[in-house]
Motif scaffolding. Sequence first.
Motif, PDB file in Angstrom:
ATOM      1  N   LEU A  63     -10.380  19.891 -16.253  1.00  0.00           N
ATOM      2  CA  LEU A  63     -10.006  18.956 -17.322  1.00  0.00           C
ATOM      3  C   LEU A  63     -10.831  17.683 -17.285  1.00  0.00           C
ATOM      4  O   LEU A  63     -10.565  16.760 -18.073  1.00  0.00           O
ATOM      5  CB  LEU A  63      -8.518  18.589 -17.190  1.00  0.00           C
ATOM      6  CG  LEU A  63      -7.514  19.743 -17.185  1.00  0.00           C
ATOM      7  CD1 LEU A  63      -6.109  19.205 -16.914  1.00  0.00           C
ATOM      8  CD2 LEU A  63      -7.546  20.487 -18.508  1.00  0.00           C
ATOM      9  N   ARG A  64     -11.814  17.595 -16.410  1.00  0.00           N
ATOM     10  CA  ARG A  64     -12.467  16.317 -16.148  1.00  0.00           C
ATOM     11  C   ARG A  64     -13.246  15.797 -17.357  1.00  0.00           C
ATOM     12  O   ARG A  64     -13.374  14.577 -17.521  1.00  0.00           O
ATOM     13  CB  ARG A  64     -13.395  16.455 -14.944  1.00  0.00           C
ATOM     14  CG  ARG A  64     -14.604  17.335 -15.177  1.00  0.00           C
ATOM     15  CD  ARG A  64     -15.384  17.569 -13.910  1.00  0.00           C
ATOM     16  NE  ARG A  64     -16.632  18.285 -14.181  1.00  0.00           N
ATOM     17  CZ  ARG A  64     -17.800  17.683 -14.360  1.00  0.00           C
ATOM     18  NH1 ARG A  64     -17.882  16.365 -14.285  1.00  0.00           N
ATOM     19  NH2 ARG A  64     -18.890  18.375 -14.609  1.00  0.00           N
ATOM     20  N   ARG A  65     -13.764  16.637 -18.210  1.00  0.00           N
ATOM     21  CA  ARG A  65     -14.543  16.166 -19.357  1.00  0.00           C
ATOM     22  C   ARG A  65     -13.652  15.642 -20.487  1.00  0.00           C
ATOM     23  O   ARG A  65     -13.993  14.653 -21.148  1.00  0.00           O
ATOM     24  CB  ARG A  65     -15.451  17.281 -19.894  1.00  0.00           C
ATOM     25  CG  ARG A  65     -16.481  17.756 -18.874  1.00  0.00           C
ATOM     26  CD  ARG A  65     -17.351  18.865 -19.452  1.00  0.00           C
ATOM     27  NE  ARG A  65     -18.223  19.436 -18.429  1.00  0.00           N
ATOM     28  CZ  ARG A  65     -19.401  18.942 -18.097  1.00  0.00           C
ATOM     29  NH1 ARG A  65     -19.860  17.853 -18.705  1.00  0.00           N
ATOM     30  NH2 ARG A  65     -20.135  19.518 -17.156  1.00  0.00           N
ATOM     31  N   ARG A  66     -12.520  16.288 -20.703  1.00  0.00           N
ATOM     32  CA  ARG A  66     -11.640  15.877 -21.795  1.00  0.00           C
ATOM     33  C   ARG A  66     -10.645  14.808 -21.362  1.00  0.00           C
ATOM     34  O   ARG A  66     -10.330  13.907 -22.128  1.00  0.00           O
ATOM     35  CB  ARG A  66     -10.896  17.099 -22.347  1.00  0.00           C
ATOM     36  CG  ARG A  66     -11.789  18.098 -23.086  1.00  0.00           C
ATOM     37  CD  ARG A  66     -11.003  19.315 -23.525  1.00  0.00           C
ATOM     38  NE  ARG A  66     -10.539  20.078 -22.363  1.00  0.00           N
ATOM     39  CZ  ARG A  66      -9.752  21.157 -22.438  1.00  0.00           C
ATOM     40  NH1 ARG A  66      -9.331  21.570 -23.627  1.00  0.00           N
ATOM     41  NH2 ARG A  66      -9.381  21.802 -21.346  1.00  0.00           N
ATOM     42  N   LEU A  67     -10.143  14.904 -20.125  1.00  0.00           N
ATOM     43  CA  LEU A  67      -9.142  13.954 -19.634  1.00  0.00           C
ATOM     44  C   LEU A  67      -9.569  13.434 -18.264  1.00  0.00           C
ATOM     45  O   LEU A  67      -8.999  13.802 -17.229  1.00  0.00           O
ATOM     46  CB  LEU A  67      -7.766  14.630 -19.542  1.00  0.00           C
ATOM     47  CG  LEU A  67      -7.218  15.232 -20.842  1.00  0.00           C
ATOM     48  CD1 LEU A  67      -5.983  16.077 -20.572  1.00  0.00           C
ATOM     49  CD2 LEU A  67      -6.883  14.126 -21.838  1.00  0.00           C
ATOM     50  N   LEU A  93     -21.474  24.387 -14.578  1.00  0.00           N
ATOM     51  CA  LEU A  93     -21.357  23.246 -13.679  1.00  0.00           C
ATOM     52  C   LEU A  93     -19.900  23.008 -13.273  1.00  0.00           C
ATOM     53  O   LEU A  93     -19.608  22.719 -12.092  1.00  0.00           O
ATOM     54  CB  LEU A  93     -21.925  22.007 -14.361  1.00  0.00           C
ATOM     55  CG  LEU A  93     -21.964  20.714 -13.531  1.00  0.00           C
ATOM     56  CD1 LEU A  93     -22.771  20.918 -12.266  1.00  0.00           C
ATOM     57  CD2 LEU A  93     -22.533  19.575 -14.347  1.00  0.00           C
ATOM     58  N   ASP A  94     -18.973  23.142 -14.213  1.00  0.00           N
ATOM     59  CA  ASP A  94     -17.550  22.987 -13.884  1.00  0.00           C
ATOM     60  C   ASP A  94     -17.099  24.055 -12.898  1.00  0.00           C
ATOM     61  O   ASP A  94     -16.347  23.767 -11.944  1.00  0.00           O
ATOM     62  CB  ASP A  94     -16.709  23.058 -15.153  1.00  0.00           C
ATOM     63  CG  ASP A  94     -16.930  21.857 -16.056  1.00  0.00           C
ATOM     64  OD1 ASP A  94     -17.455  20.851 -15.554  1.00  0.00           O
ATOM     65  OD2 ASP A  94     -16.600  21.934 -17.254  1.00  0.00           O
ATOM     66  N   ALA A  95     -17.554  25.283 -13.111  1.00  0.00           N
ATOM     67  CA  ALA A  95     -17.189  26.361 -12.189  1.00  0.00           C
ATOM     68  C   ALA A  95     -17.739  26.094 -10.795  1.00  0.00           C
ATOM     69  O   ALA A  95     -17.069  26.359  -9.775  1.00  0.00           O
ATOM     70  CB  ALA A  95     -17.705  27.696 -12.722  1.00  0.00           C
TER      71      ALA A  95
END
Length: 377
Positions: free
Chosen positions: A47-51, A11-13
Amino acid sequence: MSIRRPPAPLLDAALVAASLFDVWVHADASEPLRMACALAAAFALLLRRRLPRLTFLLTLPAVLLSDAVFAALAALYTLAVLTRGRTLLVVCAVAFTCSNLISLLSPGFGFSIPSTFIALGYTAATAAAPVFLGRLVQARRDLSLRLAEISRARDHERQLTAQTVLARERTTLAREMHDVVAHQVSLIAVRAGALQVGSRDAEVKQAAATIRKLSVQTLEELRHMVSVLRTAGGSPVELIPQPSLADLQRLVDNSDIETELRTDLSGSLPPPVQRAIYRTVQEALTNVRKHAPGARAAVRIRHEHTTVRVTVTNSPPTRPTLSLPSAHYGLVGLRQRAELLGGTVTCGPTTDGGYQLCLTLPVAGTRGRCEPGAQRR
């Protein structure tokens, strides 16, 4: 039917690829600063999930300097999913709206122009859409967790209800055993004692003594079982001493069967193995009394390397067999006990019309002490 979500890396890709496509459509390679900001915003989605907060801040320059806003919208959606601060979401939505509105400034910009209000409303709606969608996803996730908690609580409640019902049934069973079974066994013991005292026949006196002795033992076991059944959830009941190999001779003597006992085992076996051997011999002799009246029995217990083998063989009955109720639970219990210890129980008729029961148990590292000879009852 629930929809299966794709893996997070995939999904991130996909989001990064969509952001790069947005950059390719709206950014101009002749403007390196805008291109760099747009590309940085696209790759910041990794980085959207961690930060999530930092990711949104990294995407704002692309909104301010170019028309590539997909990365910022994706970051705003992620922030709405992962955070519960409403004030923070409002500030981020306003920041996106202002940044996007500044990028749309033109020489004829003015609040007196209707198109300005249209652009402002469109930009605010664009910023509000991912926020509301993210909050909806967060509410759905919270609802799923709450439903799971409710389901676990209901399962726990059902278990408590089942335990309550079981405790009530145990109390009822204990009362029935005490009022019916124990009373009848007491009468048997009393009648056997009277017969032992009043009879002049030696064989009858001996049989009456055996009946009275077994009845008294049965009463003691019944009393203990009743106390165990009545103690449901209370203080633990002191267990009666468990049988061992040292009790085999007494078991054979009280069986009222002509039995030959041969064993080369000592008392150094593990207690569970000793209990399994004792219960196997006990069940076998009980079956001989019930199904082969007048038969002789032979009990062989021997140690073979890392295995203990118990064989109980009886001859054909010499008297007519009485029809007694039997559910074969004894053999089932022996098999289950043997399986728990890694062994097996086999049984079947012999060629001469008798019956044989065999127990095999592994006892690695245990050596038996040879005690040759036979003991007869």
